[in-house]
Design an enzyme around this catalytic site. Structure first.
Site, mmCIF file in Angstrom:
data_model
loop_
_atom_site.group_PDB
_atom_site.id
_atom_site.type_symbol
_atom_site.label_atom_id
_atom_site.label_comp_id
_atom_site.label_asym_id
_atom_site.label_seq_id
_atom_site.Cartn_x
_atom_site.Cartn_y
_atom_site.Cartn_z
ATOM 1 C CB CYS A 79 9.423 42.495 53.594
ATOM 2 S SG CYS A 79 10.029 42.849 55.233
ATOM 3 C CG HIS A 95 10.526 45.302 51.068
ATOM 4 N ND1 HIS A 95 9.744 46.030 51.940
ATOM 5 C CD2 HIS A 95 11.475 44.697 51.829
ATOM 6 C CE1 HIS A 95 10.199 45.873 53.168
ATOM 7 N NE2 HIS A 95 11.251 45.075 53.123
ATOM 8 C CG ASN A 136 12.081 46.922 56.078
ATOM 9 O OD1 ASN A 136 10.878 46.822 55.846
ATOM 10 N ND2 ASN A 136 12.920 45.909 55.963
HETATM 11 N N1 ACO Z 1 26.023 50.997 63.783
HETATM 12 C C1 ACO Z 1 27.360 50.905 63.733
HETATM 13 N N2 ACO Z 1 28.003 49.763 63.445
HETATM 14 C C2 ACO Z 1 27.244 48.678 63.191
HETATM 15 C C3 ACO Z 1 25.840 48.713 63.226
HETATM 16 C C4 ACO Z 1 25.233 49.929 63.543
HETATM 17 N N3 ACO Z 1 23.899 50.085 63.598
HETATM 18 N N4 ACO Z 1 25.362 47.483 62.923
HETATM 19 C C5 ACO Z 1 26.424 46.699 62.704
HETATM 20 N N5 ACO Z 1 27.573 47.423 62.871
HETATM 21 C C6 ACO Z 1 28.943 46.994 62.736
HETATM 22 C C7 ACO Z 1 29.097 45.504 62.886
HETATM 23 O O1 ACO Z 1 29.251 45.150 64.256
HETATM 24 C C8 ACO Z 1 30.340 45.250 62.088
HETATM 25 O O2 ACO Z 1 31.459 45.579 62.868
HETATM 26 P P1 ACO Z 1 32.798 44.681 62.803
HETATM 27 O O3 ACO Z 1 33.288 44.822 61.392
HETATM 28 O O4 ACO Z 1 33.674 45.321 63.830
HETATM 29 O O5 ACO Z 1 32.368 43.297 63.128
HETATM 30 C C9 ACO Z 1 30.288 46.253 60.958
HETATM 31 O O6 ACO Z 1 29.383 47.285 61.416
HETATM 32 C C10 ACO Z 1 29.748 45.698 59.668
HETATM 33 O O7 ACO Z 1 28.558 44.965 59.959
HETATM 34 P P2 ACO Z 1 27.778 44.223 58.838
HETATM 35 O O8 ACO Z 1 26.633 43.484 59.439
HETATM 36 O O9 ACO Z 1 28.760 43.444 58.026
HETATM 37 O O10 ACO Z 1 27.232 45.476 57.990
HETATM 38 P P3 ACO Z 1 26.632 45.474 56.557
HETATM 39 O O11 ACO Z 1 27.462 46.291 55.661
HETATM 40 O O12 ACO Z 1 26.254 44.092 56.099
HETATM 41 O O13 ACO Z 1 25.292 46.281 56.809
HETATM 42 C C11 ACO Z 1 22.950 45.895 57.047
HETATM 43 C C12 ACO Z 1 24.313 45.766 57.689
HETATM 44 C C13 ACO Z 1 22.669 47.348 56.817
HETATM 45 C C14 ACO Z 1 21.924 45.292 57.992
HETATM 46 C C15 ACO Z 1 22.977 45.153 55.679
HETATM 47 O O14 ACO Z 1 23.510 43.865 55.852
HETATM 48 C C16 ACO Z 1 21.622 45.045 55.098
HETATM 49 O O15 ACO Z 1 20.990 46.037 54.793
HETATM 50 N N6 ACO Z 1 21.126 43.826 54.875
HETATM 51 C C17 ACO Z 1 19.786 43.624 54.397
HETATM 52 C C18 ACO Z 1 18.872 43.687 55.565
HETATM 53 C C19 ACO Z 1 17.469 43.861 55.152
HETATM 54 O O16 ACO Z 1 17.171 44.484 54.174
HETATM 55 N N7 ACO Z 1 16.603 43.284 55.954
HETATM 56 C C20 ACO Z 1 15.244 43.358 55.794
HETATM 57 C C21 ACO Z 1 14.763 42.746 54.481
HETATM 58 S S1 ACO Z 1 13.446 41.685 54.630
HETATM 59 C C22 ACO Z 1 12.369 42.407 55.538
HETATM 60 O O17 ACO Z 1 12.184 43.530 55.292
HETATM 61 C C23 ACO Z 1 11.667 41.766 56.702
#
Ligand code: ACO
Length: 333
Positions: A118, A260, A290
């Site tokens: 990215c 990004h 993304n």
């Molecule tokens: N739908 C419903 N529930 C979900 C989903 C989903 N799609 N995905 C995860 N959950 C659940 C998990 O299982 C977890 O449940 P639990 O509490 O019972 O264990 C709960 O939701 C919270 O999960 P987290 O992973 O802690 O959720 P978070 O608030 O961290 O959000 C996310 C996840 C959106 C991926 C966030 O961490 C994020 O945006 N991180 C950055 C990722 C990113 O930007 N990546 C790309 C950048 S670099 C590049 O572009 C290559």
């Protein structure tokens, strides 16, 4: 950073291409346990474009985006000296840039891929600028393109909700130093945290029976979302501030923050840390998710089409992602 400039660099044109069909959060909720509400509140994403069908590839998107940019300024492709394809999802591990070079008819250009996930577009923009600053080349096409839908485990709800496919291109040209619009940059890598986001190569346990040679295959995207989130929100503001300090420029002088397009919450958190008004954030990830190396030029192209960006505006562009890699470029439009 030391730059040996005998010329400046400026962006002449942009172009973009996206797959025709849209996949909504609701569509994804029919294949994994998730909901539109969860995805939208955690990421800001509503829908994304996915490249479907067997007869379309990343090359088609990249060629279409490149042609649109060339057409805007009526530049003949033979005028291009260099084609850089920023991608982490080429259709050939040896590289896809030369296929774009040949399909658009850039007969005088050398072409290569640049892999930095990215951050790929930011690194490519900086790389292109160096060729222009030194006077080595006059016209350069930079394409950011990714089709990460091909590398997603569509049963993994933590990643499959995030990504979309797209390509977007910019054409840079050398100019006099006083007209230089690529004002400064700042780039970083930290391989200690490479495991937070990867498409890893897995080696087969059983070797070739006669050669004792282990071959393998690439796996799907794996991501530690929380760590990537914390990394982006911590490192990107520091990189931006380093760039602005090197220009003796204040936050108030920034007209647009073009990050990004990973997650709306990341964009807002970075803007808040920098005390940049949310009105200055360029964001279109609700429509495309993304799109990795394509995300910044896609948002730039859209902002230009919407007449948001005016002459002399200061645009702070920052990329971050796998590697881990991150970096900033400051442009005067
Ligand atoms: N739908 C419903 N529930 C979900 C989903 C989903 N799609 N995905 C995860 N959950 C659940 C998990 O299982 C977890 O449940 P639990 O509490 O019972 O264990 C709960 O939701 C919270 O999960 P987290 O992973 O802690 O959720 P978070 O608030 O961290 O959000 C996310 C996840 C959106 C991926 C966030 O961490 C994020 O945006 N991180 C950055 C990722 C990113 O930007 N990546 C790309 C950048 S670099 C590049 O572009 C290559």
């Amino acid at each position: 950073m030391k730059s040996f400039m005998i010329q400046g660099a400026k962006i002449l044109a942009t172009g973009s291409a996206i797959p025709s069909s849209s996949t909504t959060n609701h569509d994804i909720s029919t294949i994994v346990q998730t909901s539109d509400e969860w995805i939208f509140t955690r990421t800001g994403i509503k829908e994304r474009r996915l490249l479907k069908g067997v007869d379309q590839s990343i090359i088609d998107l990249a060629v279409s985006a490149s042609k649109k940019a060339l057409d805007k300024i009526a530049m003949h492709p033979s005028q291009l000296d260099l084609v850089i394809l920023a991608t982490s999802s080429p259709d050939d591990l040896f590289g896809s840039a030369s296929k774009i070079q040949s399909k658009i008819g850039a007969s005088n250009a050398v072409a290569f891929d640049l892999t930095a996930a990215c951050s790929g577009f930011v690194l490519s923009l900086v790389t292109a600028s160096q060729f222009l600053y030194t006077g080595a080349y006059r016209n350069i096409l930079v394409v950011g393109a990714d089709t990460l839908s091909k590398w997603i485990d569509w049963s993994d709800r933590s990643t499959c909700i995030l990504f979309g496919d797209a390509a977007a291109a910019v054409i840079l040209q050398s100019c006099s130093i006083v007209d230089n619009s690529v004002l400064t940059f700042q780039l970083n890598s930290d391989g200690n945290y490479a495991n937070h986001l990867s498409i890893a190569y897995e080696t087969d346990i059983i070797p070739h029976p006669k050669l004792n040679l282990h071959q393998g295959y690439f796996k799907y995207i794996s991501m530690n979302g929380k760590e990537v989130y914390k990394f982006a929100v911590f490192q990107v503001p520091l990189s931006i501030l380093k760039c602005l300090n090197s220009l003796n420029m204040s936050i108030e002088e920034v007209d647009w923050l073009l990050l990004h397009q990973a997650n709306e919450r990341i964009l807002n958190a970075i803007a808040e840390k920098l005390s940049i008004s949310s009105k200055k954030i360029i964001s279109n990830l609700c429509k495309y998710g993304n799109t990795s190396a394509a995300s910044i030029p896609l948002a730039l192209d859209e902002a230009i089409k919407q007449n948001k960006i005016l002459s002399n505006d200061i645009i702070v562009i920052a990329g971050f992602g796998a590697g881990l890699t991150w970096g900033t470029v400051v442009l005067r439009w």
